[in-house]
Write a protein that holds these residues in place. Structure first.
Motif, short mmCIF file in Angstrom:
data_model
loop_
_atom_site.label_atom_id
_atom_site.label_comp_id
_atom_site.label_asym_id
_atom_site.label_seq_id
_atom_site.Cartn_x
_atom_site.Cartn_y
_atom_site.Cartn_z
N PHE A 254 -8.97 -2.25 12.44
CA PHE A 254 -9.93 -1.46 11.67
C PHE A 254 -9.25 -0.76 10.50
N HIS A 255 -9.91 -0.84 9.33
CA HIS A 255 -9.40 -0.11 8.17
C HIS A 255 -10.29 1.11 7.96
N LEU A 256 -9.72 2.28 8.25
CA LEU A 256 -10.43 3.55 8.09
C LEU A 256 -9.69 4.36 7.02
N SER A 257 -10.31 4.53 5.89
CA SER A 257 -9.64 5.16 4.76
C SER A 257 -9.51 6.67 4.99
N LEU A 258 -8.28 7.16 5.05
CA LEU A 258 -8.00 8.58 5.29
C LEU A 258 -7.93 9.37 3.99
N THR A 295 -5.42 0.49 10.04
CA THR A 295 -4.79 0.60 8.73
C THR A 295 -5.55 1.63 7.92
N THR A 296 -4.92 2.14 6.87
CA THR A 296 -5.57 3.20 6.10
C THR A 296 -5.06 3.24 4.67
N PHE A 322 -0.37 4.19 12.34
CA PHE A 322 -0.98 3.11 11.58
C PHE A 322 -0.02 1.92 11.48
N ILE A 323 -0.57 0.70 11.48
CA ILE A 323 0.31 -0.44 11.27
C ILE A 323 0.47 -0.76 9.78
N LYS A 324 -0.36 -0.12 8.95
CA LYS A 324 -0.24 -0.29 7.51
C LYS A 324 -0.88 0.91 6.81
N VAL A 325 -0.14 1.49 5.86
CA VAL A 325 -0.68 2.56 5.03
C VAL A 325 -0.52 2.15 3.57
N ASN A 326 -1.64 2.00 2.89
CA ASN A 326 -1.61 1.71 1.46
C ASN A 326 -1.50 3.04 0.72
N VAL A 327 -0.37 3.27 0.08
CA VAL A 327 -0.11 4.56 -0.56
C VAL A 327 -0.30 4.44 -2.07
N PHE A 328 -1.13 5.33 -2.64
CA PHE A 328 -1.41 5.32 -4.07
C PHE A 328 -1.11 6.70 -4.66
N PRO A 329 -0.36 6.76 -5.75
CA PRO A 329 -0.26 8.04 -6.46
C PRO A 329 -1.59 8.32 -7.15
N PHE A 330 -2.00 9.57 -7.17
CA PHE A 330 -3.28 9.92 -7.80
C PHE A 330 -3.32 9.42 -9.24
N SER A 331 -4.45 8.81 -9.58
CA SER A 331 -4.66 8.30 -10.94
C SER A 331 -5.94 8.94 -11.49
N ALA A 332 -5.80 9.75 -12.53
CA ALA A 332 -6.96 10.43 -13.11
C ALA A 332 -7.85 9.43 -13.84
N ARG A 333 -9.11 9.33 -13.41
CA ARG A 333 -10.05 8.38 -14.01
C ARG A 333 -11.11 9.16 -14.77
#
Length: 418
Positions: A254-258, A295-296, A322-333
């Motif tokens: 399951f991908h649950l976005s934290l 994953t998250t 988590f078996i996978k964490v997709n890490v993103f630096p904040f991007s101002a949109r």
């Protein structure tokens, strides 16, 4: 025969859109190419979730045009609004919404112009409803993506998606879903991935819900995966989480976005749950299905994020394994609420936090996956990686390999993870 190459950026929904575009081109006599070099047409299905996503798309367009200068370059997808004012000479035309029929019609219109020129119309369109078209162009694939929903009305403070995908929920009717599932079944797919921009909202515009979609799919398929799930949905609909976990056909991955492990930051993000809510959901999943994996996504460097806030996110990674964490630096949109937030974090701090979060998540992932060693799983083999080694994924999305002289692609075998 004319050839085309398609480059897809971003999420699984974009992947679904690219398959529909490819299907329409193939049905009209085009041949898909494995390389952009020399292709008559190159399609970029773009992503705009971060500024980096747009930059990568822009970079790829310039690179491909340089390598294949005679190719017609089309850009579609979420980043069209960001690219239309960039004066990129490499782009021949833009199409905002990649609906199959509209897409091919516009290609023909463009090709029928007496000469290609930059004054040609850019064909920007609005999507007035869900694209009900579907067509399967490849019987070789083992996993099919079923797009059932588009649009998002959550308006998280950092997110550009409601502005580029639309803020109105648009669901595929159940009757259309059933037709598509029947077609996929006849094509011998072994697994279905149900996807949507805001998947948990599917049917909210047509008086059904995610479980209704699952129950249609499970009539034909015994392996079903779900796209990204919104934790707040299961806070409001706890009975649906219980029902979902009872469906044996649902793959226990399951991908649950934290997005953050700090309640303070979650509130500023306009996420409609807190850390306790999120932990309650994950604990229910793991208690019900012992082999389940989660994953998250995590955003670091959100405006105002203190070191304490960041450490709270690291603590959640440690607690939830988590078996996978997709890490993103904040991007101002631009156009989002968070674009004007004060107390922005500098790039150096964001990159440091990103690196630290990735290092921790990879360490946790290795340990968590190691818990499944010597256990048996049903693996769907998808590809051959050398002469006699095949690779595929278990129900809980652990990549596994098997040596065989027999072609295993499309086979589901029970093997030991070692």
């Amino acid at each position: 025969m004319k050839t085309f190459f398609i480059k897809t950026f971003g999420c699984k929904v974009n992947g679904c859109d690219s398959e529909e575009i490819s299907s329409e081109l193939i049905c009209n006599g085009w041949d898909i190419s494995c390389s952009p070099l020399g292709s008559d047409l190159i399609v970029f299905n773009s992503c705009a979730v971060t500024a980096e996503s747009v930059r990568k798309c822009r970079q790829a367009i310039r690179k491909f045009k340089k390598c294949s200068p005679n190719s017609l370059i089309i850009v579609t997808g979420c980043a069209v609004k960001f690219l239309q004012n960039n004066n990129m000479e490499e782009i021949d035309f833009l199409l905002e919404k990649p609906q199959r029929k509209i897409f091919y019609k516009k290609i023909l219109q463009f090709l029928n112009l007496k000469k290609r020129n930059k004054s040609a119309p850019d064909f920007l369109r609005k999507n007035d409803g869900f694209n009900h078209d579907f067509s399967i162009f490849s019987s070789k694939r083992t996993r099919a993506f079923l797009k059932v929903e588009d649009g998002c009305n959550n308006f998280c403070s950092y997110c550009i998606i409601p502005y580029v995908r639309g803020s109105v929920i648009k669901s595929k009717p159940l009757s259309e879903i059933e037709k598509e599932i029947n077609a996929l079944y006849l094509k011998n797919y072994r697994e279905i991935v149900i996807s949507g921009i805001n998947l948990c909202a599917v049917g909210s515009d047509l008086d059904f819900n995610l479980m209704d979609v699952i129950d249609i799919v499970r009539k034909k398929f015994s392996r079903i995966r779900l796209g990204s799930l919104d934790p707040s949905y299961f806070i409001k609909n706890k009975e649906q989480l219980c029902a979902l976990l009872e469906r044996k056909e649902i793959c226990p991955s399951f991908h649950l976005s934290l997005q953050s492990g700090s309640d303070e930051i979650l509130s500023r993000m306009n996420r409609k749950y807190n850390v306790e809510d999120y932990m309650e959901i994950t604990e229910k999943i793991k208690k019900k299905i012992s082999c389940s994996t989660i994953t998250t996504d995590l955003i670091v460097g959100f405006p105002g994020e203190t070191e304490k806030n960041f450490e709270e996110s690291l603590l959640i990674i440690k607690k939830l394994n988590f078996i996978k964490v997709n890490v993103f630096p904040f991007s101002a949109r631009e156009n989002t609420v968070a674009y004007s937030f004060e107390n922005k974090i500098d790039a150096q701090t964001k990159n440091r936090r990103k690196k630290k979060a990735i290092e921790l998540s990879e360490k946790i992932s290795e340990k968590e996956i190691g818990k499944f060693k010597n256990k048996y799983f049903n693996v769907l083999f998808e590809s051959k990686i050398n002469n006699e080694i095949y690779t595929g994924y278990s129900e809980n999305y652990i990549k596994m390999h098997k040596e065989s002289q027999k072609d295993l692609c499309g086979e589901i075998l029970r093997i030991r993870f070692c």
